[in-house]
Design a protein around this motif. Structure first.
Motif, PDB file in Angstrom:
ATOM      1  N   ASP A   1      10.739 -54.549  33.428  1.00  0.00           N
ATOM      2  CA  ASP A   1      10.558 -53.144  33.802  1.00  0.00           C
ATOM      3  C   ASP A   1      11.313 -52.926  35.109  1.00  0.00           C
ATOM      4  O   ASP A   1      10.848 -53.281  36.185  1.00  0.00           O
ATOM      5  CB  ASP A   1       9.069 -52.848  33.968  1.00  0.00           C
ATOM      6  CG  ASP A   1       8.796 -51.405  34.350  1.00  0.00           C
ATOM      7  OD1 ASP A   1       9.763 -50.623  34.500  1.00  0.00           O
ATOM      8  OD2 ASP A   1       7.611 -51.052  34.518  1.00  0.00           O
TER       9      ASP A   1
ATOM     10  N   GLN B   1      14.684 -50.489  31.133  1.00  0.00           N
ATOM     11  CA  GLN B   1      14.256 -51.813  30.726  1.00  0.00           C
ATOM     12  C   GLN B   1      15.458 -52.679  30.384  1.00  0.00           C
ATOM     13  O   GLN B   1      16.454 -52.199  29.837  1.00  0.00           O
ATOM     14  CB  GLN B   1      13.376 -51.708  29.470  1.00  0.00           C
ATOM     15  CG  GLN B   1      12.029 -51.044  29.684  1.00  0.00           C
ATOM     16  CD  GLN B   1      10.920 -52.050  29.860  1.00  0.00           C
ATOM     17  OE1 GLN B   1      11.003 -53.183  29.385  1.00  0.00           O
ATOM     18  NE2 GLN B   1       9.858 -51.647  30.526  1.00  0.00           N
TER      19      GLN B   1
ATOM     20  N   ASN C   1       8.854 -45.900  29.879  1.00  0.00           N
ATOM     21  CA  ASN C   1       7.879 -46.841  29.334  1.00  0.00           C
ATOM     22  C   ASN C   1       6.944 -46.191  28.326  1.00  0.00           C
ATOM     23  O   ASN C   1       6.655 -46.751  27.265  1.00  0.00           O
ATOM     24  CB  ASN C   1       7.051 -47.465  30.465  1.00  0.00           C
ATOM     25  CG  ASN C   1       7.834 -48.487  31.259  1.00  0.00           C
ATOM     26  OD1 ASN C   1       9.039 -48.647  31.071  1.00  0.00           O
ATOM     27  ND2 ASN C   1       7.164 -49.168  32.172  1.00  0.00           N
TER      28      ASN C   1
END
Length: 238
Positions: free
Chosen positions: A72, A90, A111
């Motif tokens: 992340d 990512q 995310n």
């Protein structure tokens, strides 16, 4: 003149290891082992291996490879003092370690918009570990040498009385810094590290792997252009 000290991003694992739900917990598994269904894993959380994979919609694991890791970047990049990594998105790693091949996917999908995939298997990377701690760190070439232990060792010491340690660095998980591979000679490690190759990811023996080091290299110019098509993959283990 080769660089002596490197800024790196250090990675440490969670105290839990998770495995496929269909598998029976074996006697050798300690209390740290749990089925992935018993663990809360946030979407996009940085991790290494395992059956839980968060991918952009429509993206699949490349044929013949296993999910190896994801980072992340919104969290990891906070500790990138050199500013080399993207600030968000990512990096998702797939690999076949038997052939030292793989693929790196870079996505800017948020995310919360990633899609959870579950692929349970008993191949390499079958168990997963969340990355629990990330911090800015440094390492130096001095860490790659040790004192001789016996007369045999003393035959091979350098001008400072120290011996190259083939296994030094294997205990680290990190981004950037000195390349690690216990099956390569000192000159090979120095040549790779001092070239235009950057350690995009190293997962070592500090609670992630019991034995062995998984490494991914990228050319400096490719990282600058966010081109992850030509990464090199290595698995080093005696």
């Amino acid at each position: 003149m080769k660089k002596q000290v490197f800024d790196i991003i250090s990675l440490a694992p969670s105290n839990k290891r998770y495995f496929p739900a269909y598998m029976k917990k074996e006697d050798w598994m300690g209390e740290e082992y749990v089925k992935y269904t018993e663990l809360e894993i946030p979407l996009g959380h940085s991790r290494y291996g395992g059956p839980v994979i968060d991918l952009p919609e429509g993206v699949q694991v490349p044929q013949g490879m296993r999910f190896a890791a994801q980072l992340d970047l919104s969290e990891i990049s906070k500790y990138d003092v050199a500013g080399r990594l993207p600030k968000k998105g990512q990096l998702i790693f797939f690999s076949d370690i038997m052939s030292d091949s793989g693929k790196v996917l870079y996505t800017t999908v948020a995310n919360e918009n990633l899609c959870r995939n579950i692929i349970e298997h008993e191949d390499n990377f079958w168990e997963g570990v969340l990355i629990d701690k990330v911090w800015s760190d440094r390492e130096s070439w001095n860490e790659r040498f040790r004192k001789p232990e016996d007369n045999w060792d003393k035959q091979y010491v350098n001008e400072t009385g120290l011996l190259w340690d083939d296994f030094a660095g294997s205990e680290k998980s990190k981004i950037f810094g000195i390349f690690t591979h216990c099956q390569l000679e000192q000159t090979e490690i120095e040549q790779i590290t001092n070239a235009d190759k950057i350690v995009l990811l190293q997962i070592g023996e500090n609670g992630f792997n019991d034995e062995g080091v998984f490494s991914v290299l990228i050319a400096e110019k490719d990282l600058e252009k966010l081109n992850f098509e030509n990464c090199e993959f290595y698995w080093g283990q005696t």
